[in-house]
Design a protein around this motif. Structure first.
Motif, PDB file in Angstrom:
ATOM      1  N   LEU A   1      -5.783 -29.627   9.271  1.00  8.19           N
ATOM      2  CA  LEU A   1      -6.004 -30.176   7.967  1.00  8.19           C
ATOM      3  C   LEU A   1      -7.700 -30.262   7.718  1.00  8.19           C
ATOM      4  N   LYS A   2      -8.084 -30.788   8.593  1.00 10.76           N
ATOM      5  CA  LYS A   2      -9.692 -31.126   8.381  1.00 10.76           C
ATOM      6  C   LYS A   2     -10.196 -29.798   8.402  1.00 10.76           C
ATOM      7  N   ILE A   3     -10.101 -28.941   8.862  1.00 12.05           N
ATOM      8  CA  ILE A   3     -10.941 -27.461   8.919  1.00 12.05           C
ATOM      9  C   ILE A   3     -10.457 -26.642   7.669  1.00 12.05           C
ATOM     10  N   LEU A   4      -9.393 -27.162   7.025  1.00 14.46           N
ATOM     11  CA  LEU A   4      -8.773 -26.297   5.926  1.00 14.46           C
ATOM     12  C   LEU A   4      -9.874 -25.850   4.932  1.00 14.46           C
ATOM     13  N   PRO A   5     -10.097 -24.515   4.604  1.00 11.49           N
ATOM     14  CA  PRO A   5     -11.041 -24.057   3.775  1.00 11.49           C
ATOM     15  C   PRO A   5     -10.632 -24.431   2.173  1.00 11.49           C
ATOM     16  N   THR A   6     -11.520 -25.239   1.660  1.00 12.80           N
ATOM     17  CA  THR A   6     -11.138 -25.609   0.205  1.00 12.80           C
ATOM     18  C   THR A   6     -12.113 -25.304  -0.708  1.00 12.80           C
ATOM     19  N   LEU A   7     -11.558 -24.419  -1.713  1.00 13.82           N
ATOM     20  CA  LEU A   7     -12.712 -23.930  -2.920  1.00 13.82           C
ATOM     21  C   LEU A   7     -13.178 -25.114  -3.727  1.00 13.82           C
ATOM     22  N   THR A   8     -14.405 -25.251  -3.900  1.00 15.76           N
ATOM     23  CA  THR A   8     -15.007 -26.294  -4.359  1.00 15.76           C
ATOM     24  C   THR A   8     -15.907 -26.051  -5.579  1.00 15.76           C
ATOM     25  N   PRO A   9     -15.390 -26.520  -6.690  1.00 15.06           N
ATOM     26  CA  PRO A   9     -16.427 -26.098  -7.983  1.00 15.06           C
ATOM     27  C   PRO A   9     -17.641 -26.966  -8.050  1.00 15.06           C
ATOM     28  N   GLN A  10     -18.433 -26.661  -9.024  1.00 14.40           N
ATOM     29  CA  GLN A  10     -19.652 -27.604  -9.250  1.00 14.40           C
ATOM     30  C   GLN A  10     -19.081 -29.009  -9.475  1.00 14.40           C
ATOM     31  N   LYS A  11     -19.897 -29.881  -9.207  1.00 13.59           N
ATOM     32  CA  LYS A  11     -19.492 -31.483  -9.526  1.00 13.59           C
ATOM     33  C   LYS A  11     -19.049 -31.707 -10.915  1.00 13.59           C
ATOM     34  N   ILE A  12     -19.860 -30.914 -11.949  1.00 13.87           N
ATOM     35  CA  ILE A  12     -19.798 -31.085 -13.423  1.00 13.87           C
ATOM     36  C   ILE A  12     -18.263 -30.840 -13.807  1.00 13.87           C
ATOM     37  N   ILE A  13     -17.786 -29.507 -12.966  1.00 11.89           N
ATOM     38  CA  ILE A  13     -16.417 -29.181 -13.338  1.00 11.89           C
ATOM     39  C   ILE A  13     -15.392 -29.746 -12.749  1.00 11.89           C
ATOM     40  N   LEU A  14     -15.562 -30.537 -11.550  1.00 13.74           N
ATOM     41  CA  LEU A  14     -14.873 -31.246 -10.950  1.00 13.74           C
ATOM     42  C   LEU A  14     -14.791 -32.633 -11.768  1.00 13.74           C
ATOM     43  N   LYS A  15     -15.818 -33.208 -12.443  1.00 16.26           N
ATOM     44  CA  LYS A  15     -15.610 -34.079 -13.209  1.00 16.26           C
ATOM     45  C   LYS A  15     -14.910 -34.020 -14.544  1.00 16.26           C
ATOM     46  N   LYS A  16     -14.946 -32.742 -15.055  1.00 17.97           N
ATOM     47  CA  LYS A  16     -14.341 -32.632 -16.445  1.00 17.97           C
ATOM     48  C   LYS A  16     -12.745 -32.439 -15.885  1.00 17.97           C
ATOM     49  N   PHE A  17     -12.405 -31.839 -14.647  1.00 22.58           N
ATOM     50  CA  PHE A  17     -11.168 -31.575 -14.475  1.00 22.58           C
ATOM     51  C   PHE A  17     -10.667 -33.055 -14.278  1.00 22.58           C
ATOM     52  N   ASP A  18     -11.505 -34.059 -13.612  1.00 26.04           N
ATOM     53  CA  ASP A  18     -10.804 -35.397 -13.467  1.00 26.04           C
ATOM     54  C   ASP A  18     -10.549 -35.858 -14.737  1.00 26.04           C
ATOM     55  N   GLU A  19     -11.509 -35.868 -15.901  1.00 28.86           N
ATOM     56  CA  GLU A  19     -11.297 -36.528 -17.171  1.00 28.86           C
ATOM     57  C   GLU A  19      -9.990 -35.952 -17.748  1.00 28.86           C
ATOM     58  N   LYS A  20      -9.853 -34.741 -17.453  1.00 29.15           N
ATOM     59  CA  LYS A  20      -8.485 -33.924 -18.423  1.00 29.15           C
ATOM     60  C   LYS A  20      -7.165 -34.426 -17.352  1.00 29.15           C
ATOM     61  N   VAL A  21      -7.094 -34.610 -16.092  1.00 27.38           N
ATOM     62  CA  VAL A  21      -6.110 -34.967 -15.581  1.00 27.38           C
ATOM     63  C   VAL A  21      -5.669 -36.312 -15.218  1.00 27.38           C
ATOM     64  N   LYS A  22      -6.925 -37.208 -15.415  1.00 29.18           N
ATOM     65  CA  LYS A  22      -6.462 -38.745 -15.007  1.00 29.18           C
ATOM     66  C   LYS A  22      -5.691 -39.452 -16.027  1.00 29.18           C
ATOM     67  N   PRO A  23      -5.686 -39.201 -17.549  1.00 26.97           N
ATOM     68  CA  PRO A  23      -4.799 -39.701 -18.234  1.00 26.97           C
ATOM     69  C   PRO A  23      -3.320 -39.112 -18.220  1.00 26.97           C
ATOM     70  N   ILE A  24      -3.335 -38.096 -17.692  1.00 28.00           N
ATOM     71  CA  ILE A  24      -1.831 -37.495 -17.748  1.00 28.00           C
ATOM     72  C   ILE A  24      -1.054 -38.138 -16.143  1.00 28.00           C
ATOM     73  N   MET A  25      -1.867 -38.141 -15.349  1.00 28.25           N
ATOM     74  CA  MET A  25      -1.389 -38.877 -14.001  1.00 28.25           C
ATOM     75  C   MET A  25      -1.034 -40.361 -14.562  1.00 28.25           C
ATOM     76  N   LYS A  26      -1.996 -40.936 -15.336  1.00 20.97           N
ATOM     77  CA  LYS A  26      -1.741 -42.370 -15.457  1.00 20.97           C
ATOM     78  C   LYS A  26      -0.425 -42.322 -16.374  1.00 20.97           C
ATOM     79  N   GLN A  27      -0.334 -41.303 -16.990  1.00 14.89           N
ATOM     80  CA  GLN A  27       1.125 -41.524 -17.841  1.00 14.89           C
ATOM     81  C   GLN A  27       2.394 -41.184 -16.914  1.00 14.89           C
ATOM     82  N   ILE A  28       2.177 -40.285 -15.994  1.00 14.87           N
ATOM     83  CA  ILE A  28       3.400 -40.028 -15.016  1.00 14.87           C
ATOM     84  C   ILE A  28       3.675 -41.167 -14.482  1.00 14.87           C
TER      85      ILE A  28
END
Length: 230
Positions: free
Chosen positions: A152-179
Motif C-alpha cells: 500500500l505504501k508504494i501504491l501509485p497514486t494519481l495526484t492533481p495539483q494542490k489547487i484542484i485537490l483543495k477545490k475537491f475538498d471544498e466540494k466534498v467536505k460538506p457532503i461528508m459532514k452531512q453523511i
C-alpha cells in the motif's frame, strides 16, 4: 494529456503520480498478545476495532459503533486512534477505508493513515476506495487475506495539483459532514426504535403515553420493518 510511465496511461498535464507513502504515513495497528487476556467482557473499556466492525456496513465511510473492548492495560500494546482517523483494513476483507469517529485502539488487521495535508483527507479515502477492487482483482489465491503494508505504501497514486485537490475538498467536505450527521441520527433513531417497539408491541406503553412522557413531538409510523421518527 501526457503519458505517465508509472501508471502506464495518459494523465492531465500538471498532474503527477506519487507513491501513497509520499502523501501520508502508513503504519500497522497492533494487537496485545495473548488477546484473550486483554479482552473486556463488560464492554466498558477501550473500544477495540476489528475487521468485523467494518464489514457490517462496508459502504459507510464511518465507524461509529464498536462491538468489543479491551482493558486499559492493552492500550500500550496496541495503536490508539482518535476521532477522524483514516484506517484501511489489511486482513480478512482488505482494502476497506473507514474514518474512525471514536477514541479507540486498532487491531493489527488495520493500517493507520496519518500526517497528511488536511485537504487530502477525503481524496485519500476515495482513492483507496476506488482502487480496492482493482487490488483484489489483481490478487490470486489467498494473497490478499493479508494486504502487505509495504504494498500500500508504494501504491501509485494519481495526484492533481494542490489547487484542484483543495477545490475537491471544498466540494466534498460538506457532503461528508452531512453523511456523518445523518448516520449519527440514524443510529439514535435505531436505538429509539429498538427501545420503543418491544414495549409498544407487548402493551407496556402506548404511543400517546410514550410521546407525552418524553415530550417528543414526533409522528411515529410503524410498518413490518421499521419505525420512522419524523
Amino acid at each position: 494529456m501526457v503519458w505517465n510511465e508509472l501508471l502506464k496511461r495518459e494523465i492531465p498535464v500538471g498532474w503527477n503520480s506519487l507513491e501513497l507513502q509520499e502523501l501520508c504515513n502508513i503504519n500497522r495497528g497492533a494487537s496485545p498478545r495473548p488477546i484473550d487476556d486483554f479482552m473486556d467482557s463488560t464492554n466498558t473499556g477501550i473500544p477495540w476495532i476489528k475487521i468485523s466492525d467494518a464489514t457490517e456496513d462496508i459502504e459507510s465511510p464511518y465507524l461509529l459503533t464498536i462491538r468489543e473492548c479491551i482493558i486499559p492495560e492493552g492500550k500500550n500494546k496496541s495503536v490508539s486512534v482518535k476521532p477522524d482517523t483514516l484506517i484501511v483494513s489489511n486482513s480478512a476483507t482488505p482494502g476497506i477505508p473507514k474514518f474512525v469517529e471514536i477514541n479507540a485502539c486498532v487491531h493489527d488487521g488495520w493500517l493507520v493513515l496519518t500526517n497528511y495535508e488536511s485537504y487530502l483527507k477525503y481524496y485519500l479515502f476515495y482513492v483507496i476506495k476506488m482502487v480496492r477492487y482493482n487490488l483484489l482483482h489483481l490478487a490470486s489465491g489467498s494473497i490478499f487475506k493479508n494486504l502487505k503494508t509495504d504494498y500500500l505504501k508504494i501504491l501509485p497514486t494519481l495526484t492533481p495539483q494542490k489547487i484542484i485537490l483543495k477545490k475537491f475538498d471544498e466540494k466534498v467536505k460538506p457532503i461528508m459532514k452531512q453523511i456523518l450527521t445523518m448516520e449519527k441520527e440514524i443510529k439514535e433513531l435505531v436505538k429509539l426504535r429498538d427501545t420503543l417497539l418491544p414495549l409498544l408491541m407487548n402493551g407496556q406503553v402506548t404511543l400517546n403515553s410514550c410521546l407525552s412522557q418524553h415530550h417528543f413531538h414526533y409522528f411515529v409510523k410503524f410498518n413490518l420493518w421499521e419505525v420512522y421518527v419524523i
